[in-house]
Write a protein that holds these residues in place. Sequence first.
Motif, PDB file in Angstrom:
ATOM      1  N   VAL A 146       5.176 -18.656 -32.336  1.00 20.88           N
ATOM      2  CA  VAL A 146       3.986 -19.037 -31.700  1.00 20.88           C
ATOM      3  C   VAL A 146       2.870 -20.237 -31.937  1.00 20.88           C
ATOM      4  CG1 VAL A 146       1.517 -18.252 -31.178  1.00 20.88           C
ATOM      5  CG2 VAL A 146       3.265 -16.319 -31.757  1.00 20.88           C
ATOM      6  N   HIS A 147       2.613 -21.658 -30.939  1.00 18.49           N
ATOM      7  CA  HIS A 147       2.061 -22.421 -31.389  1.00 18.49           C
ATOM      8  C   HIS A 147       0.876 -22.569 -30.719  1.00 18.49           C
ATOM      9  CE1 HIS A 147       6.338 -23.901 -32.764  1.00 18.49           C
ATOM     10  NE2 HIS A 147       6.622 -23.694 -31.294  1.00 18.49           N
ATOM     11  N   SER A 148       0.089 -23.434 -31.259  1.00 15.56           N
ATOM     12  CA  SER A 148      -1.155 -23.669 -31.533  1.00 15.56           C
ATOM     13  C   SER A 148      -1.059 -23.963 -29.125  1.00 15.56           C
ATOM     14  CB  SER A 148      -1.734 -24.897 -31.770  1.00 15.56           C
ATOM     15  OG  SER A 148      -1.281 -26.312 -31.364  1.00 15.56           O
ATOM     16  N   ALA A 149      -0.102 -23.935 -28.959  1.00 18.37           N
ATOM     17  CA  ALA A 149      -0.351 -24.881 -27.645  1.00 18.37           C
ATOM     18  C   ALA A 149       0.511 -23.556 -26.699  1.00 18.37           C
ATOM     19  CB  ALA A 149       0.007 -25.800 -27.128  1.00 18.37           C
ATOM     20  N   GLY A 150       0.677 -22.623 -27.166  1.00 25.19           N
ATOM     21  CA  GLY A 150       1.889 -21.448 -26.739  1.00 25.19           C
ATOM     22  C   GLY A 150       2.648 -21.310 -27.274  1.00 25.19           C
ATOM     23  N   VAL A 151       3.549 -20.327 -27.239  1.00 23.62           N
ATOM     24  CA  VAL A 151       4.844 -19.988 -27.146  1.00 23.62           C
ATOM     25  C   VAL A 151       6.016 -20.516 -26.745  1.00 23.62           C
ATOM     26  CG1 VAL A 151       5.758 -18.047 -27.184  1.00 23.62           C
ATOM     27  CG2 VAL A 151       3.600 -18.047 -27.083  1.00 23.62           C
ATOM     28  N   GLU A 152       7.229 -20.395 -27.878  1.00 26.05           N
ATOM     29  CA  GLU A 152       8.132 -21.838 -27.373  1.00 26.05           C
ATOM     30  C   GLU A 152       9.464 -20.437 -27.475  1.00 26.05           C
ATOM     31  OE1 GLU A 152       8.235 -24.328 -26.977  1.00 26.05           O
ATOM     32  OE2 GLU A 152      10.484 -25.055 -27.604  1.00 26.05           O
ATOM     33  N   VAL A 153       9.639 -20.130 -26.503  1.00 25.01           N
ATOM     34  CA  VAL A 153      10.948 -18.909 -26.655  1.00 25.01           C
ATOM     35  C   VAL A 153      12.215 -19.160 -26.608  1.00 25.01           C
ATOM     36  CG1 VAL A 153      11.710 -16.883 -25.276  1.00 25.01           C
ATOM     37  CG2 VAL A 153       9.373 -17.419 -25.359  1.00 25.01           C
ATOM     38  N   THR A 154      13.300 -18.341 -27.342  1.00 23.98           N
ATOM     39  CA  THR A 154      14.728 -19.678 -27.339  1.00 23.98           C
ATOM     40  C   THR A 154      15.698 -18.310 -26.722  1.00 23.98           C
ATOM     41  OG1 THR A 154      14.226 -19.928 -29.941  1.00 23.98           O
ATOM     42  CG2 THR A 154      16.703 -19.913 -29.525  1.00 23.98           C
ATOM     43  N   VAL A 155      15.649 -18.634 -25.988  1.00 21.48           N
ATOM     44  CA  VAL A 155      17.439 -17.911 -25.076  1.00 21.48           C
ATOM     45  C   VAL A 155      18.264 -17.833 -25.251  1.00 21.48           C
ATOM     46  CG1 VAL A 155      17.478 -18.268 -21.892  1.00 21.48           C
ATOM     47  CG2 VAL A 155      15.279 -18.548 -22.953  1.00 21.48           C
ATOM     48  N   ARG A 156      19.448 -17.525 -25.449  1.00 18.06           N
ATOM     49  CA  ARG A 156      20.754 -17.555 -24.562  1.00 18.06           C
ATOM     50  C   ARG A 156      21.934 -17.268 -23.754  1.00 18.06           C
ATOM     51  NH1 ARG A 156      22.730 -13.027 -28.987  1.00 18.06           N
ATOM     52  NH2 ARG A 156      22.341 -14.336 -30.817  1.00 18.06           N
ATOM     53  N   GLY A 157      21.828 -17.974 -23.095  1.00 19.94           N
ATOM     54  CA  GLY A 157      22.619 -17.484 -22.112  1.00 19.94           C
ATOM     55  C   GLY A 157      23.066 -19.502 -21.555  1.00 19.94           C
ATOM     56  N   PRO A 453       1.291  -7.340 -38.611  1.00 16.97           N
ATOM     57  CA  PRO A 453       1.123  -6.878 -39.922  1.00 16.97           C
ATOM     58  C   PRO A 453      -0.648  -6.435 -40.016  1.00 16.97           C
ATOM     59  CG  PRO A 453       2.500  -8.333 -40.306  1.00 16.97           C
ATOM     60  CD  PRO A 453       1.972  -8.750 -38.944  1.00 16.97           C
ATOM     61  N   ASP A 454      -1.609  -7.774 -40.235  1.00 16.59           N
ATOM     62  CA  ASP A 454      -3.051  -8.241 -39.770  1.00 16.59           C
ATOM     63  C   ASP A 454      -3.867  -7.280 -39.136  1.00 16.59           C
ATOM     64  OD1 ASP A 454      -2.675  -9.404 -38.339  1.00 16.59           O
ATOM     65  OD2 ASP A 454      -3.288 -11.485 -39.398  1.00 16.59           O
ATOM     66  N   GLY A 455      -2.951  -6.191 -37.484  1.00 14.60           N
ATOM     67  CA  GLY A 455      -3.851  -5.881 -37.574  1.00 14.60           C
ATOM     68  C   GLY A 455      -4.214  -6.970 -35.862  1.00 14.60           C
ATOM     69  N   LYS A 456      -3.631  -7.599 -36.249  1.00 18.86           N
ATOM     70  CA  LYS A 456      -4.366  -9.185 -35.120  1.00 18.86           C
ATOM     71  C   LYS A 456      -3.076  -9.252 -34.126  1.00 18.86           C
ATOM     72  CE  LYS A 456      -8.218 -10.500 -38.077  1.00 18.86           C
ATOM     73  NZ  LYS A 456      -8.357 -11.173 -39.050  1.00 18.86           N
ATOM     74  N   PRO A 457      -3.781  -9.995 -32.973  1.00 17.61           N
ATOM     75  CA  PRO A 457      -2.787 -10.204 -31.554  1.00 17.61           C
ATOM     76  C   PRO A 457      -1.991 -11.894 -33.010  1.00 17.61           C
ATOM     77  CG  PRO A 457      -4.591  -9.949 -30.931  1.00 17.61           C
ATOM     78  CD  PRO A 457      -4.870  -9.713 -32.330  1.00 17.61           C
ATOM     79  N   ALA A 458      -0.844 -11.755 -33.161  1.00 24.03           N
ATOM     80  CA  ALA A 458      -0.422 -13.181 -33.514  1.00 24.03           C
ATOM     81  C   ALA A 458      -0.338 -13.990 -32.765  1.00 24.03           C
ATOM     82  CB  ALA A 458       1.335 -12.490 -33.979  1.00 24.03           C
ATOM     83  N   GLY A 459      -0.712 -13.917 -31.253  1.00 26.53           N
ATOM     84  CA  GLY A 459      -0.637 -14.992 -30.222  1.00 26.53           C
ATOM     85  C   GLY A 459      -0.614 -14.423 -28.743  1.00 26.53           C
ATOM     86  N   PRO A 460      -0.476 -15.472 -27.697  1.00 31.57           N
ATOM     87  CA  PRO A 460      -0.497 -14.673 -26.560  1.00 31.57           C
ATOM     88  C   PRO A 460       1.151 -13.942 -25.458  1.00 31.57           C
ATOM     89  CG  PRO A 460      -0.188 -17.080 -26.733  1.00 31.57           C
ATOM     90  CD  PRO A 460      -0.442 -16.954 -27.630  1.00 31.57           C
ATOM     91  N   VAL A 461       1.124 -13.287 -26.718  1.00 30.84           N
ATOM     92  CA  VAL A 461       2.491 -12.410 -26.604  1.00 30.84           C
ATOM     93  C   VAL A 461       2.066 -11.300 -26.043  1.00 30.84           C
ATOM     94  CG1 VAL A 461       4.705 -11.606 -27.576  1.00 30.84           C
ATOM     95  CG2 VAL A 461       3.517 -14.162 -27.698  1.00 30.84           C
TER      96      VAL A 461
END
Length: 616
Positions: A146-157, A453-461
Amino acid sequence: MSRTGTCPRVLIVGAGLAGTATAIRLLRFARRPLEVVLLERRYDYRSAGIAYHRDGNPWDHVFNIQAGRMSVFREDVLDFVRWANREADRRKWPAPWKEFEFVEQGPAPRRIFQDYLTDRLAEAGREACPGVVLVEADGEAVDLEVHSAGVEVTVRGPGPATLSADHVVLATGLELGQPPFASEVLEHPSFVRNPYSAAGVRKLLALPPEATVTIVGSVLSAYDSAGLLLRRGHTGKIHLISGTGTIFRAYPAGHAHGVLQLPCPTSLLEPYRNREEFLARVWAEWERACAVVVRDHPDVDPRVVAERVAKAWEPHLPEAIERIPSAELRCLLDDFGTAIASLRVGAVEYTMAVIERAMQPPDGMVGLVVGKVEKVTPATSGRLTVSVTAPREPGQGHAIEADLVVCNVAREWDYSRVERPLWRNLLGRGIAVPHERTGRGVEVDGQGALLGPDGKPAGPVFAVGVPREGDEIVRNGRTGAFAFNLAAIKNQSIAVAAHVIEQLELGDGDLALGTAQERGHVSKAEEAGRAGFEEAVVLEVRRLAARARRERELLGSRLDARIRSMGGPPVLPADASRHEGVMRALVGRAAVQRLTDVSVTPRQLRRHLGLANAEE
Ligand SMILES: Cc1cc2nc3c(=O)[nH]c(=O)nc-3n(C[C@H](O)[C@H](O)[C@H](O)COP(=O)(O)OP(=O)(O)OC[C@H]3O[C@@H](n4cnc5c(N)ncnc54)[C@H](O)[C@@H]3O)c2cc1C
């Protein structure tokens, strides 16, 4: 895949039912340019997942529930049946399905659902607003940051190694566990680990009719394997081994879905001393509630009384569950989860009729063995030996030799044990944590956002479907409905898609809609424009439910006009466009609440929402 231009992107991981349903909703709900990327690691699972893909579902596998409950749209109950009768391409279908007239309460082969979802997804793409596009990508998401600008997903394929997105929706479905009793035979030719795989189906179909078969588990997927063999003239013994002895009942002919209002089982909210006392109370309340249904609702078939009580209790269960300590709750779910599911859900006559017939006389072709499978080992005869211990009598068991042992779908619901890299990494990075109270799935908030773990959303996921099992149990009381079932998935997909669109439309600065101060504005705004607000909500419900773009556009312009004319109390922010955006979001939230209201049946919902046509 990096982004071109400024078009936002939502990445959905997993194109089974949950991912496809969410993509359809996003494509329908979005009014501004949006790229919806639907990533799937197995091309044969696209629009299907494990439950409906063609290679693992021969024509004899029918839906567990009636065809009339399989519409992907809760607000359009008969959509699937209509599609199957009028739109499906039947040219390659075998008899009797080729000429079959599908009805609401009847069966339908599970494999045709893949074509249905494919068609509906394509339609949603065609009917999306200009600039709203669907991209189907192949590959497995293995990690995300998760970054400030969104989410970076690593993909295998085969495709790009990373995908960036503004929001990510995880619809990763069932996780298969390793059955601990089968470690010695996982590769044995007489062992079927996954009866919904092409290899598993091949083994079942290649079996000589007189062969002895042992199926570990006695719930819905066991009936698929047993039913498949029996319909093909199997004559050998079939053992169904069940830890609890649960057998699902068949729905009576003409069974209709129904939700009754029953009194709250209040004694379940009182403090209790121990498990025995709690279970005794549950039992007493249960018997009382069943008696009330029998007395006050004589039209309810005796076979459906349990289902009516289980559904009526759901709204009360979160409060009762809150009082159960976590360790105890986990044990109760382990011990009674399947039994509760069998009270809440039935199976279709098409499947159960052959099984029930073969269970007669009591030593008939299909036999139920109650006990725990300790081990499956190769026998000197070349067959497999299944060692079973009788319940509560460790050491007191017996062995069954079989030509084929079928392992019912063994799911891994404890995400700390899930082996797939994506979930391992999400837990490792603190983007997700296992569901604390139930040990099933992961923690999410009311919008479906993963909590750290802190009970808060870690990002827009966000998550849709199976990973939310534990949350569905404690938040919505869905203890006996297979928390990952179609009904829950349909509602989650609507709510998550609407929430993501709301966030994209309002933009970062406006997400304070949920803060206490804004909530104050909200209720005042609702008060001030009660009649106009209600009208706007009805328009938004109809817009969200509309399949054709033209209809959505017309409803959208009426809604815009309605919102503009509503004005608002002076406490709302002065900026007119922000004000309109906030009002729209409020209207949207109210509309989503109505579309996902489980206190009514889908049919009642259509009437409540003014969507029913004259015929209905
Ligand atoms: C055998 C079976 C039969 C069922 N039959 C019925 C029925 O008849 N009626 C009913 O109402 N319910 C039924 N259910 C229950 C429920 O409808 C299904 O479980 C439902 O299809 C689940 O949908 P899903 O999308 O959450 O999961 P899945 O269908 O499991 O889909 C998840 C998808 O995500 C993909 N994926 C996972 N991880 C990744 C990753 N990291 N990257 C990319 N892709 C990924 C998987 O390959 C898969 O295609 C059945 C369930 C099972 C197991």
